[in-house]
Design an enzyme around this catalytic site. Structure first.
Site, PDB file in Angstrom:
ATOM      1  N   LEU A 163     -89.112  82.216 -40.310  1.00 22.86           N
ATOM      2  CA  LEU A 163     -87.813  82.869 -40.433  1.00 22.86           C
ATOM      3  C   LEU A 163     -87.696  83.580 -41.772  1.00 22.86           C
ATOM      4  O   LEU A 163     -88.024  83.013 -42.828  1.00 22.86           O
ATOM      5  CB  LEU A 163     -86.702  81.818 -40.318  1.00 22.86           C
ATOM      6  CG  LEU A 163     -85.298  82.224 -40.769  1.00 22.86           C
ATOM      7  CD1 LEU A 163     -84.757  83.358 -39.904  1.00 22.86           C
ATOM      8  CD2 LEU A 163     -84.348  81.028 -40.738  1.00 22.86           C
ATOM      9  N   SER A 164     -87.239  84.827 -41.759  1.00 21.88           N
ATOM     10  CA  SER A 164     -86.942  85.603 -42.956  1.00 21.88           C
ATOM     11  C   SER A 164     -88.171  85.712 -43.858  1.00 21.88           C
ATOM     12  O   SER A 164     -89.170  86.289 -43.438  1.00 21.88           O
ATOM     13  CB  SER A 164     -85.746  84.986 -43.683  1.00 21.88           C
ATOM     14  OG  SER A 164     -85.259  85.858 -44.671  1.00 21.88           O
ATOM     15  N   ALA A 165     -88.134  85.147 -45.063  1.00 22.24           N
ATOM     16  CA  ALA A 165     -89.327  85.174 -45.900  1.00 22.24           C
ATOM     17  C   ALA A 165     -90.484  84.477 -45.196  1.00 22.24           C
ATOM     18  O   ALA A 165     -91.641  84.888 -45.316  1.00 22.24           O
ATOM     19  CB  ALA A 165     -89.049  84.516 -47.250  1.00 22.24           C
ATOM     20  N   GLY A 167     -90.813  84.505 -41.999  1.00 20.34           N
ATOM     21  CA  GLY A 167     -91.236  85.465 -40.984  1.00 20.34           C
ATOM     22  C   GLY A 167     -92.137  86.531 -41.565  1.00 20.34           C
ATOM     23  O   GLY A 167     -93.147  86.921 -40.964  1.00 20.34           O
ATOM     24  N   ALA A 168     -91.784  87.025 -42.753  1.00 18.24           N
ATOM     25  CA  ALA A 168     -92.635  88.005 -43.424  1.00 18.24           C
ATOM     26  C   ALA A 168     -93.992  87.401 -43.749  1.00 18.24           C
ATOM     27  O   ALA A 168     -95.031  88.047 -43.603  1.00 18.24           O
ATOM     28  CB  ALA A 168     -91.946  88.502 -44.693  1.00 18.24           C
TER      29      ALA A 168
END
Length: 492
Positions: A163-165, A167-168
């Site tokens: 998720l978010s960071a 996810g990146a």
């Protein structure tokens, strides 16, 4: 949990400047509220801390969850938390443990800390933490190796999500380790290698670069081991009302991974799901989903969950866990963790070998698969032929060129099974070729390599100058894998 900032290491002066800038930024409000709430430690019942998983150059902590009586050969899912979160946050809210119990797979929850990053984000934009064999990326890879050994897992069925960071970081892990992960899911995240500095991280989050699919794909190919031809399947989750990671990132992610797979950016089909979600599916050459994009109407920044006891429900709400649709359920099915991997009933053909080559042809053979009515032959992931025999000759090829092949068995209903491991074949003969481009493009194309910021011709090792897009040379390929500088006038 996502945040308005990317994670980074910084000086006090940089912090003061960024604080002034962030105060004016649209999404920065979250940093003064829930995002700075300290998450509970990852020590809840069910999570087990594992030590001694390798050299751990990224200074991460490893937690795992495995159902009771997990069978040997079970899949493994790595789940990366967002900024200011912990392994326990993702364990408690995401819904993944429910499906680990239902479907029978193990989970790894890597955890970073404020020692690595002030907001406990994975350093998704730091080259030293995202490249293969380095920093946090290597620590996560070492966790995979440890978990596969610990639980007797199937190394061919390892997946990653975040998720978010997180996810990146997931996108970067898929790029750096396509030989480790069979698939990944990027939730409210960014394209692989979108950023390599703090300033470009902000650009990616709020106004992602509008690169061509080929440019995005080149970033993945440059990060992966040379010669990679088999790529992980990728699911992309994005809320349309996300102001922290702009929804345009989902489009750029879609462009990146469809290009890597060698397929177009027009969906093979679309479907309406619950929670205002539209699913767009992009099939590979065998007609199986390679990339899926889940667009959740009206959802802000976070992970989609759907609390409840229904078969398609999961998780619990919290900061950046948003009640819309159970993303973990649909991601688990996309990974094939429910036992239906959508790869057909037939196994992959075995003993695929190169039977012979000429200047313009490659001949292949393999062992028959029970129940197969035909076989699909793929070159570099693209279908090039079909045959009812257990052999095939691919014609019309370039001389002195290396190709990669896989074969899949097709049953009586026309459904293709799993593709075989790839084999490489090189046609005989050689035709010299000339290539004029900038040093960066030569390197991406494999005609040159870079070392310490300088470029060198592959094979000859001739110095070409700085590794950038401003220095242009003409290279002549004089033999397979051998290039020389010929700026004076290449006659090939």
């Amino acid at each position: 949990m996502g945040q308005s900032h990317p994670a980074f290491r910084f000086s006090r002066s940089l912090v003061r400047g960024l604080r002034r800038w962030v105060t004016a930024a649209t999404g920065a409000v979250a940093l003064t509220g829930a995002l700075l709430t300290v998450s509970p430690p990852a020590s809840a019942a069910g999570l087990t801390q594992v030590t001694g998983f390798g050299t751990n150059p990224g200074n991460l902590t490893m937690f795992t969850y495995a159902p009771a009586a997990l069978p040997t050969g079970a899949p493994l899912v790595v789940a990366l938390h967002g900024c200011t979160q912990s392994a326990n946050d993702y364990y408690a809210h995401s819904g993944w443990p429910e499906f680990a119990d239902d479907y029978g797979f193990a989970l790894v929850f890597p955890q970073t800390s404020s020692a690595n990053n002030a907001n406990s984000c994975f350093n998704w934009f730091e080259p030293g933490d995202t490249g293969r064999g380095q920093g946090e990326a290597l620590s996560i890879k070492q966790m995979v190796d440890k978990a596969v050994s610990l639980y007797g897992g199937d190394a061919r069925r390892v997946y990653i999500t975040g998720l978010s960071a997180g996810g990146a970081m997931t996108a970067n892990m898929l790029a750096a380790y396509p030989d480790v992960f069979a698939g990944g899911a990027v939730a409210s995240g960014l394209p692989a290698r979108c950023a390599s500095t703090v300033s470009t991280a902000y650009t990616c989050m709020y106004s992602p670069p509008d690169k061509s699919p080929a440019q995005w794909g080149d970033l993945v190919r440059a990060a992966a081991p040379a010669g990679t031809v088999s790529w992980p399947r990728v699911a992309i989750w994005q809320g349309t009302a996300d102001t922290t990671v702009q929804p345009a990132n989902a489009t750029e992610l879609r462009d990146q991974w469809t290009n890597v797979w060698g397929i177009g950016q027009t969906p093979s089909r679309t479907q309406s799901l619950g929670g205002g979600t539209t699913l767009s599916v992009y099939d590979d050459a065998l007609g199986r989903p390679a990339v899926e994009v889940y667009s959740v109407t009206g959802m802000a920044h976070g992970l989609a969950v759907d609390p409840g006891s229904g078969a398609e429900q999961c998780g619990s709400t919290g900061a950046y866990y948003l009640d819309t649709i159970c993303s973990s359920y649909h991601t688990a099915r996309f990974f094939g963790l429910d036992g239906d991997e959508d790869t057909g009933a037939l196994p992959a053909p075995t003993a695929l070998t190169v039977a012979g080559t000429t200047d313009t042809t490659v001949s292949l053979r393999w062992e028959a698969v029970d129940g197969a009515t035909s076989y699909t032959v793929l070159r570099g992931g693209t279908k090039v032929g079909s045959t009812t025999a257990t052999s095939y000759t691919d014609p019309g090829l370039a001389t002195g060129t290396t190709y990669s092949y896989t074969v899949a068995a097709v049953d009586g209903t026309g459904v293709a099974g799993s593709a075989s491991p790839a084999v490489k074949a090189t046609t005989t003969g050689f035709t010299p070729t000339c290539h004029t481009a900038d040093n960066y493009s030569h390197t991406v194309a494999g005609r040159a390599y870079q070392s310490n910021g300088y470029t060198y011709a592959k094979g000859s090792g001739q110095a070409m100058g700085l590794w950038n897009t401003f220095t242009i040379h003409t290279l002549q390929q004089t033999a397979p894998g051998h290039y020389v500088i010929d700026d004076a006038g290449c006659s090939a």
